[in-house]
Design a protein around this motif. Structure first.
Motif, PDB file in Angstrom:
ATOM      1  N   GLU A 134      39.397  62.449  28.446  1.00 37.23           N
ATOM      2  CA  GLU A 134      38.146  62.830  29.098  1.00 37.23           C
ATOM      3  C   GLU A 134      37.210  61.633  29.170  1.00 37.23           C
ATOM      4  O   GLU A 134      36.963  60.968  28.161  1.00 37.23           O
ATOM      5  N   ILE A 135      36.702  61.355  30.369  1.00 41.54           N
ATOM      6  CA  ILE A 135      35.773  60.244  30.569  1.00 41.54           C
ATOM      7  C   ILE A 135      34.536  60.764  31.287  1.00 41.54           C
ATOM      8  O   ILE A 135      34.641  61.394  32.343  1.00 41.54           O
ATOM      9  N   ASN A 136      33.373  60.490  30.718  1.00 43.76           N
ATOM     10  CA  ASN A 136      32.107  60.900  31.325  1.00 43.76           C
ATOM     11  C   ASN A 136      31.739  59.884  32.417  1.00 43.76           C
ATOM     12  O   ASN A 136      31.557  58.696  32.126  1.00 43.76           O
ATOM     13  N   PRO A 137      31.643  60.303  33.668  1.00 51.40           N
ATOM     14  CA  PRO A 137      31.326  59.371  34.767  1.00 51.40           C
ATOM     15  C   PRO A 137      30.051  58.563  34.531  1.00 51.40           C
ATOM     16  O   PRO A 137      29.943  57.420  34.970  1.00 51.40           O
ATOM     17  N   SER A 138      29.089  59.154  33.806  1.00 44.52           N
ATOM     18  CA  SER A 138      27.826  58.443  33.559  1.00 44.52           C
ATOM     19  C   SER A 138      28.000  57.280  32.586  1.00 44.52           C
ATOM     20  O   SER A 138      27.106  56.431  32.464  1.00 44.52           O
ATOM     21  N   ASP A 139      29.154  57.224  31.912  1.00 45.43           N
ATOM     22  CA  ASP A 139      29.425  56.127  30.972  1.00 45.43           C
ATOM     23  C   ASP A 139      30.026  54.906  31.664  1.00 45.43           C
ATOM     24  O   ASP A 139      30.274  53.881  31.023  1.00 45.43           O
ATOM     25  N   LEU A 140      30.257  55.028  32.975  1.00 49.52           N
ATOM     26  CA  LEU A 140      30.976  53.972  33.683  1.00 49.52           C
ATOM     27  C   LEU A 140      30.042  53.093  34.508  1.00 49.52           C
ATOM     28  O   LEU A 140      29.112  53.574  35.149  1.00 49.52           O
ATOM     29  N   LYS A 141      30.326  51.787  34.478  1.00 47.28           N
ATOM     30  CA  LYS A 141      29.668  50.825  35.358  1.00 47.28           C
ATOM     31  C   LYS A 141      30.760  50.281  36.280  1.00 47.28           C
ATOM     32  O   LYS A 141      31.738  49.699  35.811  1.00 47.28           O
ATOM     33  N   ILE A 142      30.616  50.498  37.577  1.00 42.41           N
ATOM     34  CA  ILE A 142      31.656  50.130  38.530  1.00 42.41           C
ATOM     35  C   ILE A 142      31.148  49.020  39.446  1.00 42.41           C
ATOM     36  O   ILE A 142      30.107  49.160  40.093  1.00 42.41           O
ATOM     37  N   ASP A 143      31.883  47.900  39.459  1.00 39.17           N
ATOM     38  CA  ASP A 143      31.535  46.761  40.301  1.00 39.17           C
ATOM     39  C   ASP A 143      32.672  46.499  41.280  1.00 39.17           C
ATOM     40  O   ASP A 143      33.842  46.736  40.977  1.00 39.17           O
ATOM     41  N   THR A 144      32.313  45.992  42.453  1.00 38.66           N
ATOM     42  CA  THR A 144      33.327  45.582  43.425  1.00 38.66           C
ATOM     43  C   THR A 144      33.158  44.095  43.713  1.00 38.66           C
ATOM     44  O   THR A 144      32.053  43.551  43.602  1.00 38.66           O
ATOM     45  N   TYR A 145      34.257  43.433  44.062  1.00 40.82           N
ATOM     46  CA  TYR A 145      34.212  42.003  44.344  1.00 40.82           C
ATOM     47  C   TYR A 145      35.412  41.648  45.214  1.00 40.82           C
ATOM     48  O   TYR A 145      36.308  42.466  45.413  1.00 40.82           O
ATOM     49  N   ARG A 146      35.430  40.435  45.710  1.00 37.41           N
ATOM     50  CA  ARG A 146      36.541  40.004  46.549  1.00 37.41           C
ATOM     51  C   ARG A 146      37.749  39.610  45.694  1.00 37.41           C
ATOM     52  O   ARG A 146      37.602  38.901  44.709  1.00 37.41           O
ATOM     53  N   ALA A 147      38.889  40.084  46.104  1.00 32.27           N
ATOM     54  CA  ALA A 147      40.116  39.743  45.384  1.00 32.27           C
ATOM     55  C   ALA A 147      40.394  38.257  45.537  1.00 32.27           C
ATOM     56  O   ALA A 147      40.045  37.637  46.527  1.00 32.27           O
ATOM     57  N   SER A 148      41.016  37.685  44.516  1.00 32.71           N
ATOM     58  CA  SER A 148      41.375  36.271  44.559  1.00 32.71           C
ATOM     59  C   SER A 148      42.712  36.089  43.899  1.00 32.71           C
ATOM     60  O   SER A 148      43.196  36.956  43.175  1.00 32.71           O
ATOM     61  N   GLY A 149      43.330  34.944  44.104  1.00 30.61           N
ATOM     62  CA  GLY A 149      44.620  34.705  43.475  1.00 30.61           C
ATOM     63  C   GLY A 149      45.088  33.294  43.716  1.00 30.61           C
ATOM     64  O   GLY A 149      44.554  32.571  44.554  1.00 30.61           O
ATOM     65  N   ALA A 150      46.102  32.883  42.970  1.00 36.00           N
ATOM     66  CA  ALA A 150      46.644  31.531  43.097  1.00 36.00           C
ATOM     67  C   ALA A 150      47.448  31.416  44.382  1.00 36.00           C
ATOM     68  O   ALA A 150      48.192  32.315  44.739  1.00 36.00           O
ATOM     69  N   GLY A 151      47.276  30.300  45.055  1.00 33.21           N
ATOM     70  CA  GLY A 151      48.091  30.041  46.231  1.00 33.21           C
ATOM     71  C   GLY A 151      47.846  31.010  47.369  1.00 33.21           C
ATOM     72  O   GLY A 151      48.707  31.224  48.212  1.00 33.21           O
ATOM     73  N   GLY A 152      46.671  31.650  47.381  1.00 36.72           N
ATOM     74  CA  GLY A 152      46.346  32.553  48.478  1.00 36.72           C
ATOM     75  C   GLY A 152      46.872  33.966  48.295  1.00 36.72           C
ATOM     76  O   GLY A 152      46.680  34.817  49.144  1.00 36.72           O
ATOM     77  N   GLN A 153      47.528  34.238  47.177  1.00 42.06           N
ATOM     78  CA  GLN A 153      48.049  35.594  46.970  1.00 42.06           C
ATOM     79  C   GLN A 153      46.909  36.536  46.598  1.00 42.06           C
ATOM     80  O   GLN A 153      45.957  36.149  45.928  1.00 42.06           O
ATOM     81  N   HIS A 154      47.028  37.773  47.016  1.00 43.80           N
ATOM     82  CA  HIS A 154      46.081  38.832  46.656  1.00 43.80           C
ATOM     83  C   HIS A 154      44.657  38.512  47.116  1.00 43.80           C
ATOM     84  O   HIS A 154      43.683  38.911  46.485  1.00 43.80           O
ATOM     85  N   VAL A 155      44.533  37.741  48.177  1.00 42.49           N
ATOM     86  CA  VAL A 155      43.200  37.384  48.684  1.00 42.49           C
ATOM     87  C   VAL A 155      42.784  38.386  49.748  1.00 42.49           C
ATOM     88  O   VAL A 155      43.577  38.788  50.577  1.00 42.49           O
TER      89      VAL A 155
END
Length: 375
Positions: A231-252
């Protein structure tokens, strides 16, 4: 009985004793009878999830009990065969019996490890995080070496590996990464790798060719499904978004598709950038968070049962579980079990099974395993 045969017998008996202790032999036999009775109850099959859990536990106990009984019987037969050969002075019969004992000792060790992989989530897929310690490029390069080591270990077992999260180092290596390793007993084996790993080597980044010590930490937790209630209380969560990155252009990605979730009461942080969809990454990260919380609860139970208080700690001196020394000599030593390898290149290429097996055994016995060489 010749010394060679006695050594095989001692090895077999130690393996069987460890399994019996782990299973709590008498309780396991009673439990197996109870499960057999439940399977014969027609009403059990009206509850599919409960039936599945019962059958899973029954299969595990049946395999472990069957292995112990089978090896015990075969050992008795082999011993009798050797003794018969000794009485008759038949070297061929003696050699055949000793060969059977040697093969049985190998099998006993393998079955021992399999039996020890019977925790609540041991059969599951696993997440494995690597984090570079203080030290900049040195530690970040070491973290990337560990990432490759665990990838190679997984490949040796036929497991599938996915890179869920990745943060590149400034000049080389990685700051952190999360691997998803898929395969039978992936978590059961890998769980013993959680802790701080220390590397000693001549730095490839030091123009003076001086010896450097680097640290990186590894954190392992199982993939769980809806059968585990977290069980996880949604109010306990801090959610951030950002741009994916990776070595050699992977997962970008060019959009903020990567997701990082912080569970504020516990301080647990998870992240996913494996998918181009932010919604999917959020779903994956929530699954990772539940898995981390489940693993933390299992760790608390284990520490309470064993009266040990090991926990995740600072990435530095005094907290390491294993040392990898490449200079001035070559040796990998597990500081918990005493297992040593003088072939660090093999270990860094994924030859980790002796270390994992010894750590699993130690969880049952509580004793340090003094092994001269794991090669």
């Amino acid at each position: 009985m010749r010394a060679e045969g006695q050594a095989h017998i001692v090895r077999i008996e130690k393996a069987l004793a460890l399994v019996r202790k782990f299973l709590d032999w008498d309780r396991a036999l009673r439990r197996f009878d109870e499960l057999n009775a439940r399977v014969e109850d027609p009403t059990l099959w009206e509850k599919p999830k409960e039936a599945e859990a019962v059958m899973k536990e029954r299969r595990r106990l049946e395999a472990a009990i069957g292995a112990v009984n089978s090896i015990s019987a075969e050992m008795a037969d082999a011993v009798e065969f050797v003794e018969l050969g000794e009485m008759e002075g038949d070297e061929e019969t003696i050699a055949e019996g000793l060969s059977a004992l040697a093969a049985l000792a190998e099998r006993a060790d393998q079955d021992k490890v399999t039996a020890l992989l019977s925790g609540e989530a041991d059969g599951n897929d696993t997440y494995l995080e690597v984090h570079a310690g203080a030290g900049g490029t040195e530690s970040q390069d070491w973290a990337e070496i560990l990432q490759r080591m665990y990838t190679r270990w997984a490949e040796r077992h036929g497991y599938k590996v996915e890179l869920v999260d990745y943060h590149a180092g400034e000049a080389a290596g990685i700051k952190s990464c999360t691997l998803l390793i898929k395969g039978e007993n992936a978590y059961g084996y890998a769980k013993t790798e959680s802790g701080v790993h220390r590397l000693v080597r001549i730095s490839p980044y030091d123009s003076a060719a001086r010896r450097h010590t680097s640290f990186s930490s590894v954190w392992v937790y199982p993939v769980i499904d809806d059968t585990f209630e977290i069980e996880i209380n949604p109010s306990d969560l801090k959610i951030d978004t950002y741009r994916a990155s990776g070595a050699g252009g992977q997962h970008v990605n060019t959009t903020d598709s990567a997701v990082r979730i912080t569970h504020q009461p516990s301080g647990i942080i998870v992240a996913s950038q494996i998918d181009r969809s932010q919604h999917k990454n959020r779903e994956i990260a929530m699954g990772m968070l539940k898995a981390r919380m489940f693993e933390a609860e299992m760790r608390r139970r284990e520490e309470a049962a064993s009266a040990e208080h090991a926990s995740k700690s600072d990435i530095g001196w005094g907290h390491q579980i294993r040392s990898y020394v490449l200079q001035p000599y070559q040796q990998v030593k597990d500081l918990r079990t005493g297992v040593v390898s003088t072939a660090p290149d093999d270990v860094l290429d994924g030859a980790l099974d002796p270390f994992m097996a010894a750590a699993l055994s130690q969880r049952v016995t509580g004793e340090k395993v003094e092994v001269e060489d794991a090669d």
